[in-house]
Design an enzyme around this catalytic site. Structure first.
Site, PDB file in Angstrom:
ATOM      1  N   ASP A   1       0.860  -1.187   0.000  1.00 54.96           N
ATOM      2  CA  ASP A   1       0.000   0.000   0.000  1.00 54.96           C
ATOM      3  C   ASP A   1       0.896   1.236   0.000  1.00 54.96           C
ATOM      4  OD1 ASP A   1      -2.154   1.670   0.128  1.00 54.96           O
ATOM      5  OD2 ASP A   1      -2.781   1.116   2.149  1.00 54.96           O
TER       6      ASP A   1
ATOM      7  N   ASP B   1      -3.037   2.501  -6.056  1.00 51.60           N
ATOM      8  CA  ASP B   1      -1.948   2.595  -5.088  1.00 51.60           C
ATOM      9  C   ASP B   1      -1.811   1.392  -4.155  1.00 51.60           C
ATOM     10  OD1 ASP B   1      -4.270   3.086  -3.707  1.00 51.60           O
ATOM     11  OD2 ASP B   1      -3.449   4.708  -2.486  1.00 51.60           O
ATOM     12  N   GLU B   2      -2.486   0.291  -4.435  1.00 52.36           N
ATOM     13  CA  GLU B   2      -2.325  -0.885  -3.582  1.00 52.36           C
ATOM     14  C   GLU B   2      -2.614  -2.163  -4.357  1.00 52.36           C
ATOM     15  OE1 GLU B   2      -5.220  -1.668  -0.449  1.00 52.36           O
ATOM     16  OE2 GLU B   2      -6.506  -0.086  -1.258  1.00 52.36           O
TER      17      GLU B   2
END
Length: 364
Positions: free
Chosen positions: A11, A106-107
């Protein structure tokens, strides 16, 4: 005995805001808010850790964020730039495994049980991935390592920012016993409140309930909570994520009471959704209208048809009925949205209609 999986959840730390601080060094160390301007009635899309110290969170109205931190720097989102950085990071993940499941820009989850590097330690791999991300992009990431997705995701948020947490099988039960119930996968604010009303505040409290009791209280998801409390999560890391809905919504520059204006705005949202449906060559069987009133109360109204919704006309035929089931025209509205879900092709919808027509009528 089945092979114990090795799952990593990566993350990125305050991704949007961190990219802005990377590209604009003068913003480093300052509270940065990515989102709408305070005077625009927009919301916070993301914020730096410096801003979070003031109690600012994503989805918060920008005006409130400004009141909490008047010195914050507001930056307009640059999705093209964020996606560019995301592609670079996701490409790096694929050097470690083909089993990469992005959850957002983003993860992502990585299943490294078997990997092309032949590395037996998922912890070492996670540390190496974090170093390579920072070297390649200048950004930091937090990582969680465990034997299933649920625990890996919890672990990645445990020592943010720039942290690495491992939850080994022997540690899982003790870790979950003291975990606040709001941290469990699938427990949102409403469910958390319901849990609290039944005396469930931690994983240890959840363990006191049988599967049948949790199912009676929370429906079929109760069985999922039962497994979570015991560290059981068999969901695979799926490289291909299936899109579940297509929608569009807008926060209005000023509250709207006039029903004709509401209708005009919804017509624009319908056109956007229709364009997206056409681009994805799909439609859906469920249409949902979303309204947020001026006091931030949010409601939805939905309908499902076998014919499906494949273009603007399909949606516009049903939208007035959904709108009539709201307080539009009587209460000020600040946000309007339209979503099509239960996605399917026209061929699939046609097949469903034929199956329904072929069902025998009940005999009198």
């Amino acid at each position: 005995m089945p092979l114990l999986r090795k799952i990593i959840h990566i993350d990125m730390d305050a991704f949007f805001a961190s990219v802005e601080q990377l590209d604009r060094p003068e913003l480093r160390g300052r509270p940065v808010i990515v989102g709408g301007r305070p005077e625009s009635r927009g919301v916070v899309a993301a914020c730096s850790y410096e801003a979070r110290r003031f109690g600012i969170r994503s989805a918060m109205p920008s005006g409130r964020a400004h009141r909490l931190c008047p010195q914050a720097v507001f930056v307009k989102p640059r999705m093209t730039r964020y996606k560019e950085m995301s592609r670079q990071i996701m490409t790096l993940f694929h050097q470690y495994t083909d089993l990469v499941e992005p959850l957002s820009v983003d993860e992502a989850f990585l299943d490294v049980t078997a990997n092309p590097l032949g590395e037996p330690s998922a912890t070492r791999m996670a540390a190496r991935i974090r170093r390579e991300i920072q070297t390649a992009t200048g950004l930091t990431a937090s990582a969680g390592v465990s034997y299933n997705k649920f625990l890996a995701k919890i672990a990645s948020g445990y020592q943010k920012p720039d942290g690495l947490t491992v939850i080994a099988p022997a540690q899982a039960q003790g870790f979950l016993a003291v975990l606040p119930i709001g941290k469990f996968y699938g427990v949102g604010r409403v469910t958390e409140g319901r849990m609290h009303s039944h005396g469930i505040h931690t994983g240890a409290d959840l363990l006191r309930f049988s599967r049948e009791e949790l199912t009676a209280l929370f429906g079929k998801v109760g069985g999922f909570f039962y497994d979570m409390a015991r560290g059981i999560d068999t969901r695979p890391v799926s490289p291909i994520r299936i899109r579940k809905s297509i929608g569009a919504e807008v926060t209005l520059p000023a509250d709207v009471l006039d029903l004709s204006k509401v209708t005009t705005i919804l017509f624009e949202q319908v056109q956007r959704v229709a364009h997206s449906l056409a681009a994805h060559q799909t439609g859906g069987r469920t249409l949902t209208l979303k309204i947020r009133y001026s006091d931030f109360t949010t409601i939805t109204r939905s309908c499902t048809t076998a014919d499906g919704f494949f273009d603007a006309d399909d949606m516009l035929r049903q939208l007035p009925r959904l709108l009539a089931a709201t307080a539009a025209g009587y209460r000020q509205i600040r946000l309007l949205g339209v979503t099509v879900a239960n996605l399917c092709t026209e061929k699939e919808a046609r097949s469903l209609r034929l199956r329904q027509l072929s069902l025998p009528f009940p005999s009198g």
